[in-house]
Motif scaffolding. Structure first.
Motif, short mmCIF file in Angstrom:
data_model
loop_
_atom_site.label_atom_id
_atom_site.label_comp_id
_atom_site.label_asym_id
_atom_site.label_seq_id
_atom_site.Cartn_x
_atom_site.Cartn_y
_atom_site.Cartn_z
N ALA A 13 5.19 3.65 -2.63
CA ALA A 13 5.27 2.43 -3.34
C ALA A 13 4.10 2.00 -2.85
CB ALA A 13 6.57 1.60 -2.92
N SER A 14 4.19 1.52 -1.45
CA SER A 14 3.27 1.29 -1.00
C SER A 14 1.45 1.53 -1.27
CB SER A 14 3.15 0.81 0.78
OG SER A 14 2.06 0.17 1.05
N GLN A 15 1.54 2.65 -1.01
CA GLN A 15 0.79 3.92 -1.48
C GLN A 15 -0.04 3.52 -2.91
OE1 GLN A 15 1.89 8.33 -0.27
NE2 GLN A 15 1.38 7.04 1.63
N GLU A 16 0.82 3.54 -3.33
CA GLU A 16 0.17 3.07 -5.17
C GLU A 16 -0.60 2.10 -5.08
OE1 GLU A 16 0.10 5.88 -7.30
OE2 GLU A 16 1.06 7.18 -6.34
N ASP A 17 0.38 0.59 -4.48
CA ASP A 17 0.09 -0.35 -4.97
C ASP A 17 -1.70 -0.55 -4.48
OD1 ASP A 17 2.33 -1.59 -6.07
OD2 ASP A 17 2.49 -1.93 -3.63
N ASP A 18 -2.25 0.26 -3.29
CA ASP A 18 -3.39 0.23 -2.83
C ASP A 18 -3.90 0.88 -3.59
OD1 ASP A 18 -2.73 -1.15 -0.45
OD2 ASP A 18 -2.52 0.99 1.04
N ALA A 19 -3.60 2.16 -4.28
CA ALA A 19 -3.94 2.87 -5.11
C ALA A 19 -4.83 1.96 -6.95
CB ALA A 19 -3.07 4.04 -5.51
N ALA A 20 -3.82 0.86 -6.49
CA ALA A 20 -4.12 0.06 -8.40
C ALA A 20 -4.69 -1.08 -7.83
CB ALA A 20 -2.76 -0.15 -8.40
N ARG A 21 -4.73 -1.05 -6.37
CA ARG A 21 -6.29 -2.14 -5.79
C ARG A 21 -7.76 -1.77 -5.88
NH1 ARG A 21 -1.52 -4.22 -2.84
NH2 ARG A 21 -2.59 -2.59 -1.48
N SER A 22 -7.34 -0.59 -6.02
CA SER A 22 -9.41 0.21 -5.75
C SER A 22 -9.10 0.86 -7.07
CB SER A 22 -8.93 1.03 -4.61
OG SER A 22 -8.13 2.16 -4.57
N ALA A 23 -7.97 0.41 -8.39
CA ALA A 23 -8.21 1.67 -9.25
C ALA A 23 -9.79 1.41 -10.01
CB ALA A 23 -6.99 1.51 -10.07
N TRP A 30 -2.91 0.31 -14.17
CA TRP A 30 -1.63 0.38 -14.73
C TRP A 30 -0.57 1.25 -14.33
CZ3 TRP A 30 1.74 2.75 -17.92
CH2 TRP A 30 2.69 2.04 -19.18
N ARG A 31 -1.08 2.70 -14.37
CA ARG A 31 -0.42 4.11 -13.89
C ARG A 31 -0.01 3.77 -12.85
NH1 ARG A 31 1.89 6.32 -18.09
NH2 ARG A 31 0.64 7.10 -19.82
N HIS A 32 -0.77 3.29 -11.74
CA HIS A 32 -0.43 2.90 -10.17
C HIS A 32 0.84 1.97 -10.30
CE1 HIS A 32 -2.79 5.85 -8.45
NE2 HIS A 32 -3.69 5.77 -9.02
N GLU A 33 0.18 1.07 -10.53
CA GLU A 33 1.53 -0.09 -10.69
C GLU A 33 2.67 0.37 -10.93
OE1 GLU A 33 -0.67 -3.31 -12.59
OE2 GLU A 33 -1.58 -4.11 -11.06
N GLU A 34 3.02 1.15 -12.17
CA GLU A 34 3.88 1.11 -13.29
C GLU A 34 4.74 2.23 -11.78
OE1 GLU A 34 5.34 4.92 -16.57
OE2 GLU A 34 3.43 4.98 -16.16
N LEU A 35 3.83 3.37 -11.55
CA LEU A 35 4.74 4.07 -10.24
C LEU A 35 4.91 3.92 -8.94
CD1 LEU A 35 1.98 7.42 -10.45
CD2 LEU A 35 4.25 7.28 -10.74
N ALA A 36 4.36 2.64 -8.63
CA ALA A 36 4.93 2.16 -8.00
C ALA A 36 5.91 1.13 -7.71
CB ALA A 36 4.26 0.90 -6.98
#
Length: 74
Positions: A13-23, A30-36
């Motif tokens: 979840a933390s990795q997906e949060d990081d990916a969402a910030r740099s998307a 939206w997809r990264h936040e959803e996965l997190a």
């Protein structure tokens, strides 16, 4: 499931949060936040099942979510 399984889902979840910030696009963000959020739900589910007595209840292995709304980058 064990505590390390819960830790795995929280780390993902933390990795997906990081990916969402740099998307680069809103759809990717939206997809990264959803996965997190799904990883966090799974970790919460594991925490609940660890705290309770095994009752024989069926626990879903995955969560279905609707498709994202059409988002166009401005």
């Amino acid at each position: 499931m064990k505590a390390e399984d819960r830790d795995y889902y929280l780390k993902r979840a933390s990795q997906e949060d990081d990916a969402a910030r740099s998307a680069a696009s809103l759809t990717a963000r939206w997809r990264h936040e959803e996965l997190a959020s799904l990883y966090r739900l799974r970790a919460q589910q594991l925490a609940r099942t660890d705290d309770e007595e095994p009752s024989g209840a069926i626990v879903p292995a995955f969560i279905l979510v609707p498709a994202p709304p059409e988002i166009e980058a401005a």
